[in-house]
Design a protein around this motif. Structure first.
Motif, PDB file in Angstrom:
ATOM      1  N   VAL A 192      51.896 -40.905  31.170  1.00  0.00           N
ATOM      2  CA  VAL A 192      52.672 -42.385  30.778  1.00  0.00           C
ATOM      3  C   VAL A 192      53.929 -41.724  31.272  1.00  0.00           C
ATOM      4  O   VAL A 192      54.736 -40.493  31.043  1.00  0.00           O
ATOM      5  CB  VAL A 192      53.103 -42.704  28.948  1.00  0.00           C
ATOM      6  CG1 VAL A 192      53.374 -42.882  28.469  1.00  0.00           C
ATOM      7  CG2 VAL A 192      51.283 -42.507  28.224  1.00  0.00           C
ATOM      8  N   SER A 193      54.529 -42.971  31.830  1.00  0.00           N
ATOM      9  CA  SER A 193      55.416 -42.443  31.969  1.00  0.00           C
ATOM     10  C   SER A 193      56.380 -43.702  32.064  1.00  0.00           C
ATOM     11  O   SER A 193      55.996 -45.428  32.186  1.00  0.00           O
ATOM     12  CB  SER A 193      55.739 -42.648  33.980  1.00  0.00           C
ATOM     13  OG  SER A 193      55.395 -43.818  34.395  1.00  0.00           O
ATOM     14  N   VAL A 194      57.370 -43.892  31.481  1.00  0.00           N
ATOM     15  CA  VAL A 194      58.513 -44.349  30.784  1.00  0.00           C
ATOM     16  C   VAL A 194      59.926 -45.164  32.334  1.00  0.00           C
ATOM     17  O   VAL A 194      60.635 -44.271  32.973  1.00  0.00           O
ATOM     18  CB  VAL A 194      59.734 -44.829  29.833  1.00  0.00           C
ATOM     19  CG1 VAL A 194      60.422 -45.292  29.347  1.00  0.00           C
ATOM     20  CG2 VAL A 194      58.594 -43.897  28.904  1.00  0.00           C
ATOM     21  N   GLU A 195      60.079 -46.339  32.882  1.00  0.00           N
ATOM     22  CA  GLU A 195      60.983 -46.691  33.616  1.00  0.00           C
ATOM     23  C   GLU A 195      61.984 -47.280  33.153  1.00  0.00           C
ATOM     24  O   GLU A 195      63.395 -46.435  33.536  1.00  0.00           O
ATOM     25  CB  GLU A 195      60.056 -47.937  34.409  1.00  0.00           C
ATOM     26  CG  GLU A 195      59.270 -47.592  35.824  1.00  0.00           C
ATOM     27  CD  GLU A 195      58.979 -48.948  35.761  1.00  0.00           C
ATOM     28  OE1 GLU A 195      59.109 -49.906  35.880  1.00  0.00           O
ATOM     29  OE2 GLU A 195      57.809 -49.049  36.870  1.00  0.00           O
TER      30      GLU A 195
ATOM     31  N   PRO B 102      63.448 -46.224  30.232  1.00  0.00           N
ATOM     32  CA  PRO B 102      63.143 -45.349  28.163  1.00  0.00           C
ATOM     33  C   PRO B 102      63.850 -46.261  28.123  1.00  0.00           C
ATOM     34  O   PRO B 102      62.719 -46.162  26.660  1.00  0.00           O
ATOM     35  CB  PRO B 102      64.020 -43.932  28.652  1.00  0.00           C
ATOM     36  CG  PRO B 102      65.236 -44.293  29.955  1.00  0.00           C
ATOM     37  CD  PRO B 102      64.408 -45.704  31.042  1.00  0.00           C
TER      38      PRO B 102
ATOM     39  N   THR C 124      59.626 -51.356  30.557  1.00  0.00           N
ATOM     40  CA  THR C 124      57.930 -51.117  31.274  1.00  0.00           C
ATOM     41  C   THR C 124      57.770 -49.773  30.905  1.00  0.00           C
ATOM     42  O   THR C 124      59.105 -48.936  31.551  1.00  0.00           O
ATOM     43  CB  THR C 124      58.029 -51.362  32.782  1.00  0.00           C
ATOM     44  OG1 THR C 124      58.670 -51.153  33.635  1.00  0.00           O
ATOM     45  CG2 THR C 124      57.950 -53.314  32.482  1.00  0.00           C
ATOM     46  N   VAL C 125      56.701 -49.366  30.507  1.00  0.00           N
ATOM     47  CA  VAL C 125      56.263 -48.756  30.540  1.00  0.00           C
ATOM     48  C   VAL C 125      54.415 -47.829  31.501  1.00  0.00           C
ATOM     49  O   VAL C 125      53.548 -49.132  31.397  1.00  0.00           O
ATOM     50  CB  VAL C 125      56.092 -47.754  29.098  1.00  0.00           C
ATOM     51  CG1 VAL C 125      55.144 -46.816  29.171  1.00  0.00           C
ATOM     52  CG2 VAL C 125      57.049 -48.011  28.745  1.00  0.00           C
TER      53      VAL C 125
ATOM     54  N   TYR D 210      50.945 -46.444  32.075  1.00  0.00           N
ATOM     55  CA  TYR D 210      49.518 -45.916  31.111  1.00  0.00           C
ATOM     56  C   TYR D 210      48.063 -45.946  32.121  1.00  0.00           C
ATOM     57  O   TYR D 210      48.212 -46.706  32.905  1.00  0.00           O
ATOM     58  CB  TYR D 210      49.190 -47.149  30.431  1.00  0.00           C
ATOM     59  CG  TYR D 210      49.670 -46.305  28.705  1.00  0.00           C
ATOM     60  CD1 TYR D 210      49.504 -45.868  27.774  1.00  0.00           C
ATOM     61  CD2 TYR D 210      50.986 -47.791  29.117  1.00  0.00           C
ATOM     62  CE1 TYR D 210      50.724 -45.781  26.771  1.00  0.00           C
ATOM     63  CE2 TYR D 210      52.022 -47.683  27.743  1.00  0.00           C
ATOM     64  CZ  TYR D 210      51.236 -46.497  26.963  1.00  0.00           C
ATOM     65  OH  TYR D 210      52.416 -46.637  25.611  1.00  0.00           O
TER      66      TYR D 210
ATOM     67  N   CYS E  39      53.473 -55.802  22.787  1.00  0.00           N
ATOM     68  CA  CYS E  39      53.371 -55.644  24.294  1.00  0.00           C
ATOM     69  C   CYS E  39      53.180 -56.489  25.395  1.00  0.00           C
ATOM     70  O   CYS E  39      52.304 -57.655  24.709  1.00  0.00           O
ATOM     71  CB  CYS E  39      52.540 -54.339  24.692  1.00  0.00           C
ATOM     72  SG  CYS E  39      52.759 -52.820  24.237  1.00  0.00           S
TER      73      CYS E  39
ATOM     74  N   LYS F 266      50.831 -51.616  34.039  1.00  0.00           N
ATOM     75  CA  LYS F 266      51.586 -51.419  33.731  1.00  0.00           C
ATOM     76  C   LYS F 266      52.053 -52.261  32.343  1.00  0.00           C
ATOM     77  O   LYS F 266      51.720 -53.260  32.140  1.00  0.00           O
ATOM     78  CB  LYS F 266      52.311 -52.077  34.801  1.00  0.00           C
ATOM     79  CG  LYS F 266      53.725 -51.787  34.422  1.00  0.00           C
ATOM     80  CD  LYS F 266      54.552 -52.716  35.464  1.00  0.00           C
ATOM     81  CE  LYS F 266      55.721 -51.302  36.371  1.00  0.00           C
ATOM     82  NZ  LYS F 266      56.264 -52.536  37.410  1.00  0.00           N
TER      83      LYS F 266
END
Lengths: 230, 230
Positions: free
Chosen positions: A8-11, A13, A38-39, A41, A58, A107
């Motif tokens: 998971v990367s958070v654009e 936060p 946006t995040v 997965y 979401c 996303k």
DNA sequence: CGTGCAGTTGAGCAAATTCAACGCTTGTGG
DNA sequence: CCACAAGCGTTGAATTTGCTCAACTGCACG
């Protein structure tokens, strides 16, 4: 168990509240999408689990998501698939009644419930959008229930038509989910899915290309198969 | 066709807006029930039909109501049963997605949607109640969907438990609906209902007295039968 | 070139439906 | 008051449907 950091990367936060104000200083009706971040997965990652706090919901920006519950006998009941543009995970209670997974790399726009709810109290447009999301959920749930009263071939035919409508708008459908997902959604076994697809292809209603690609050759035949449609 | 005048009698013909104000002149949070009028229906009378305008919703004061859709092949899919205290018929769209019938003689509280919605904009308590009604609908729909993934015996067992909980709170259940209603709700045939009830009685889980009266003798056995519960 | 995964195919079996007959209750008309 | 038809529910036998279990194929990855 999976590694959250790797998947998971958070654009953005934080859940930034960018207020849009007109020249006169009044905040204009804002789209609900503007209040989240946006995040990303990767595929097959849990987004939230049953009985967790339901403090956010979401929107699928890209990719695909499934929600499901695990029944006492271990079977998995897929409640719904959510595709590009769909909202999911909005609940009235404090805790989740289902789990959610990414089906493919996805996303998501994540919106804090408390923020949306607070805004809804003063912003009628936001309130209306939440209302709409809610109603869509009910419609999806009812349509699913209606599906589950059909026989196997009708379920598969109806499923393909639903996917074509929600996915592509064309007759060329790229299914993001596995046979198991479809089976758990339709309430039949994967073998039955396989047989029904082969059967539909045999009757010229569809063409299968690879595992995921389906071409609807004859919508009328498919439609008549789900004559039992509401 | 039925004669409306012979089957429906309106107690309070208008939707009276009795505003409750405290000593300080501010209107206090009001219950949503205070903004409607009651109507009597005899049994098997249509309350509203599919695709009619959805300009009101109802609370069951006494009696029982079923909502349903008629599928293209003529089968009837019962969506839900509503008993004393339940709300039904609240929709987001302008038109109904299902029909509603009285199952037995019933007294309904009828609430105009526009009135409730207008009040909800200023009255947070009303808004919360509408929210709750909405959520309950979604829960009912999901529970029903979950029911439809079970096998016949489990469906019947789960149905009896649901009825006992919502109806009486005791183990003595007086079913207001016919076998056909139950069958159309559970998505099986009336013969199957009959067989499963006989089977449950044979195993000492229930006792049948007359057509409508069921005594739950062994809730644990029933509960284990619906082990597949969510 | 094996190993593992996803999907397909086939045979036998269990579950639920269909079709048909029958019992009980209710309402109606003679 | 009785006879009879209609409606609702139950029961049984035959049939269909979908499931289980097992073998097999195609493909990706080491």
């Amino acid at each position: 168990m999976y590694n959250v950091l790797s998947s998971v990367s958070v654009e953005r936060p934080d859940f930034i509240l960018a207020s849009r104000k007109g020249p006169d200083g009044h905040s204009s009706p804002r789209r609900i999408e503007s209040i989240g971040g946006t995040v990303m997965y990767t595929r097959d990652v849990e987004i939230f689990g049953e009985s967790e706090p339901a403090d956010y919901f979401c929107k699928v920006v890209s990719g695909a998501v499934r929600t499901y519950t695990v029944l006492a006998d271990g079977r998995r009941q897929v409640c719904a698939f959510y595709l590009r543009g769909d909202f999911f995970g909005l609940e009235a209670n404090e805790t989740r009644t289902s789990s959610a997974d990414s089906i493919v790399d996805s996303k998501l726009l994540v919106i804090k419930r408390s923020v949306a709810m607070t805004l809804a109290q003063t912003d009628e447009e936001i309130a209306r959008q939440i209302w709409t999301i809610w109603d869509k959920e009910l419609q999806i749930s009812r349509a699913h229930g209606s599906l589950l009263t059909k026989n196997a071939k009708e379920r598969v035919a109806a499923f393909l038509l639903e996917m074509a409508d929600r996915f592509s708008g064309t007759d060329q459908v790229e299914l993001p989910m596995s046979r198991r997902d479809i089976a758990d959604y339709l309430g039949v076994t994967i073998e039955t899915i396989s047989r029904m697809l082969a059967d539909l292809e045999g009757h010229g209603a569809i063409s299968l290309a690879g595992w995921r690609r389906v071409l609807l050759r004859n919508r009328r035949v498919l439609g008549q198969l789900c004559l039992r449609e509401a």
